[in-house]
Design an enzyme around this catalytic site. Structure first.
Site, PDB file in Angstrom:
ATOM      1  N   TYR A  53      93.215  41.628  45.934  1.00  0.00           N
ATOM      2  CA  TYR A  53      93.471  42.498  44.780  1.00  0.00           C
ATOM      3  C   TYR A  53      94.837  42.224  44.151  1.00  0.00           C
ATOM      4  O   TYR A  53      94.999  42.392  42.942  1.00  0.00           O
ATOM      5  CB  TYR A  53      93.273  43.975  45.163  1.00  0.00           C
ATOM      6  N   ASN A  87      84.241  48.503  35.565  1.00  0.00           N
ATOM      7  CA  ASN A  87      85.315  47.527  35.734  1.00  0.00           C
ATOM      8  C   ASN A  87      86.585  48.189  36.241  1.00  0.00           C
ATOM      9  O   ASN A  87      86.887  49.326  35.882  1.00  0.00           O
ATOM     10  CB  ASN A  87      85.595  46.818  34.404  1.00  0.00           C
ATOM     11  N   VAL A  88      87.326  47.420  37.032  1.00  0.00           N
ATOM     12  CA  VAL A  88      88.587  47.948  37.554  1.00  0.00           C
ATOM     13  C   VAL A  88      89.766  47.468  36.702  1.00  0.00           C
ATOM     14  O   VAL A  88      90.909  47.820  36.972  1.00  0.00           O
ATOM     15  CB  VAL A  88      88.778  47.571  39.043  1.00  0.00           C
ATOM     16  N   ASP A  89      89.482  46.682  35.661  1.00  0.00           N
ATOM     17  CA  ASP A  89      90.572  46.254  34.770  1.00  0.00           C
ATOM     18  C   ASP A  89      90.924  47.384  33.798  1.00  0.00           C
ATOM     19  O   ASP A  89      90.257  48.417  33.751  1.00  0.00           O
ATOM     20  CB  ASP A  89      90.185  44.950  34.036  1.00  0.00           C
ATOM     21  N   HIS A 104      84.472  52.606  39.485  1.00  0.00           N
ATOM     22  CA  HIS A 104      84.747  51.843  40.706  1.00  0.00           C
ATOM     23  C   HIS A 104      86.239  51.659  40.981  1.00  0.00           C
ATOM     24  O   HIS A 104      86.622  50.747  41.702  1.00  0.00           O
ATOM     25  CB  HIS A 104      84.037  50.478  40.636  1.00  0.00           C
ATOM     26  N   GLY A 177      77.119  44.281  29.223  1.00  0.00           N
ATOM     27  CA  GLY A 177      77.568  43.351  30.259  1.00  0.00           C
ATOM     28  C   GLY A 177      77.491  43.839  31.689  1.00  0.00           C
ATOM     29  O   GLY A 177      78.433  43.659  32.454  1.00  0.00           O
ATOM     30  N   SER A 179      74.727  43.741  35.113  1.00  0.00           N
ATOM     31  CA  SER A 179      73.428  43.314  35.637  1.00  0.00           C
ATOM     32  C   SER A 179      72.621  44.518  36.125  1.00  0.00           C
ATOM     33  O   SER A 179      71.456  44.381  36.467  1.00  0.00           O
ATOM     34  CB  SER A 179      73.630  42.315  36.783  1.00  0.00           C
TER      35      SER A 179
HETATM   36  N1  APR Z   1      79.123  39.149  27.472  1.00  0.00           N
HETATM   37  C1  APR Z   1      78.278  40.131  27.938  1.00  0.00           C
HETATM   38  N2  APR Z   1      77.672  40.071  29.129  1.00  0.00           N
HETATM   39  C2  APR Z   1      77.928  38.997  29.900  1.00  0.00           C
HETATM   40  C3  APR Z   1      78.784  37.953  29.498  1.00  0.00           C
HETATM   41  C4  APR Z   1      79.386  38.057  28.213  1.00  0.00           C
HETATM   42  N3  APR Z   1      80.211  37.133  27.732  1.00  0.00           N
HETATM   43  N4  APR Z   1      78.818  37.020  30.482  1.00  0.00           N
HETATM   44  C5  APR Z   1      78.028  37.481  31.470  1.00  0.00           C
HETATM   45  N5  APR Z   1      77.494  38.671  31.129  1.00  0.00           N
HETATM   46  C6  APR Z   1      76.578  39.551  31.874  1.00  0.00           C
HETATM   47  C7  APR Z   1      75.722  38.860  32.911  1.00  0.00           C
HETATM   48  O1  APR Z   1      74.556  38.294  32.306  1.00  0.00           O
HETATM   49  C8  APR Z   1      75.383  40.018  33.849  1.00  0.00           C
HETATM   50  O2  APR Z   1      74.225  40.699  33.449  1.00  0.00           O
HETATM   51  O3  APR Z   1      77.355  40.484  32.589  1.00  0.00           O
HETATM   52  C9  APR Z   1      76.608  40.929  33.711  1.00  0.00           C
HETATM   53  C10 APR Z   1      77.536  40.933  34.893  1.00  0.00           C
HETATM   54  O4  APR Z   1      76.850  41.401  36.014  1.00  0.00           O
HETATM   55  P1  APR Z   1      77.595  41.526  37.416  1.00  0.00           P
HETATM   56  O5  APR Z   1      78.379  40.280  37.689  1.00  0.00           O
HETATM   57  O6  APR Z   1      76.584  41.949  38.412  1.00  0.00           O
HETATM   58  O7  APR Z   1      78.689  42.694  37.157  1.00  0.00           O
HETATM   59  P2  APR Z   1      78.492  44.268  37.114  1.00  0.00           P
HETATM   60  O8  APR Z   1      77.126  44.651  36.666  1.00  0.00           O
HETATM   61  O9  APR Z   1      79.663  44.823  36.391  1.00  0.00           O
HETATM   62  O10 APR Z   1      78.637  44.615  38.654  1.00  0.00           O
HETATM   63  C11 APR Z   1      78.638  45.955  39.060  1.00  0.00           C
HETATM   64  O11 APR Z   1      79.217  45.359  41.291  1.00  0.00           O
HETATM   65  O12 APR Z   1      80.449  43.859  42.520  1.00  0.00           O
HETATM   66  C12 APR Z   1      80.367  45.175  42.108  1.00  0.00           C
HETATM   67  O13 APR Z   1      82.031  46.807  41.888  1.00  0.00           O
HETATM   68  C13 APR Z   1      81.578  45.605  41.314  1.00  0.00           C
HETATM   69  O14 APR Z   1      81.710  46.932  39.312  1.00  0.00           O
HETATM   70  C14 APR Z   1      81.020  45.849  39.938  1.00  0.00           C
HETATM   71  C15 APR Z   1      79.577  46.182  40.208  1.00  0.00           C
END
Ligand code: APR
Length: 234
Positions: A53, A87-89, A104, A177, A179
């Site tokens: 971190y 997001n943690v940012d 988170h 953004g 998943s």
């Molecule tokens: N613009 C928009 N979406 C995007 C981009 C972009 N430029 N690039 C990638 N993505 C999408 C991907 O297609 C995916 O669906 O962003 C998503 C990211 O998914 P993850 O990596 O699973 O992130 P997130 O959903 O935020 O994860 C949730 O999981 O690991 C833990 O605590 C962490 O907060 C996080 C949580």
């Protein structure tokens, strides 16, 4: 004034240079999530977790909000806007969003770990360290080790009730953004009112079989521009 609730994930910060978690080249390909982002990992090797971190904090200092963060902040001119972010940012805040709920945790904050009792720290114990580093032996005033103010896997999500309350009152829900693989955040959209349109912006298809969803398949910056245009046409 209509109420827009925005739920964001790592994808909204991808164009600011932050790796997402689950894409190819994402953070969980480089690190074992169980080592650096779980409560068991923390107890196994605190130094590894602190260093991880500390590194992300340095990366955040150098990052800048992108046009998607700015367009989300700009919605406040015409709408009541609540951002719920996984997001943690702090890029939403730096772009000018004034109501941001972190599900988170926050990278720029730390709190006491509270030792064997594993008691959740109170708000008053959370300390803002900006972009600084924390090491083993850096203690809170009460004498316990400082830890990242991050919700690790295996821990409760204290802000989920507040987030549900916001989604329940949304006129429009926008998801950018994420998943939607991590609960409870992934299930938040189900609390939206029956007549609430849900917009989803993501370059990859997000499997949401909900008739309220309009999918904008694009990156966050372009997708947000399209969303703003769609609002103007209403
Ligand atoms: N613009 C928009 N979406 C995007 C981009 C972009 N430029 N690039 C990638 N993505 C999408 C991907 O297609 C995916 O669906 O962003 C998503 C990211 O998914 P993850 O990596 O699973 O992130 P997130 O959903 O935020 O994860 C949730 O999981 O690991 C833990 O605590 C962490 O907060 C996080 C949580």
């Amino acid at each position: 004034m209509k109420h827009i609730v925005v739920l964001t994930g790592a994808g909204v910060s991808a164009e600011s240079g932050f790796a997402t978690f689950r894409d190819a080249g994402g953070l969980w390909e480089k690190y074992d999530v169980n080592d650096v982002a779980s409560i068991e990992g923390w107890y196994r090797n605190r130094k590894l977790v602190l260093d991880f971190y500390n590194g992300l904090r340095k990366q955040l200092e150098a990052a800048r909000p992108n046009a998607a963060h700015e367009l989300i902040a700009g919605l406040e001119k015409d709408y009541k806007v609540d951002v719920i972010t996984q997001n943690v940012d702090n890029l939403h805040e730096r772009a000018g969003s004034t109501r941001v709920l972190h599900l988170h945790g926050e990278l720029t904050k730390v709190r006491p770990e509270n030792g064997i009792y594993d008691r959740t720290a109170s708000e008053a114990e959370v300390v803002d360290i900006g972009y600084g580093s924390v090491g083993l032996g850096d203690l809170a005033p009460g004498g316990s080790q400082l830890r990242p103010h991050i919700v690790f896997f295996g821990e409760a999500v204290p802000n989920i009730e507040k987030a549900i309350g916001l989604v329940e009152k949304a006129d429009i829900l926008l998801i950018v953004g994420s998943s939607l693989q991590v609960y409870p955040a992934a299930g938040l959209y189900r609390y939206a009112p029956m007549d609430c349109p849900i917009f989803v912006i993501d370059p990859k298809p997000v499997p949401l079989s909900d008739p309220r969803v309009t999918f904008i398949q694009d990156v966050a910056t372009r997708g947000m521009a399209e969303f703003v245009k769609a609002l103007e046409c209403k």
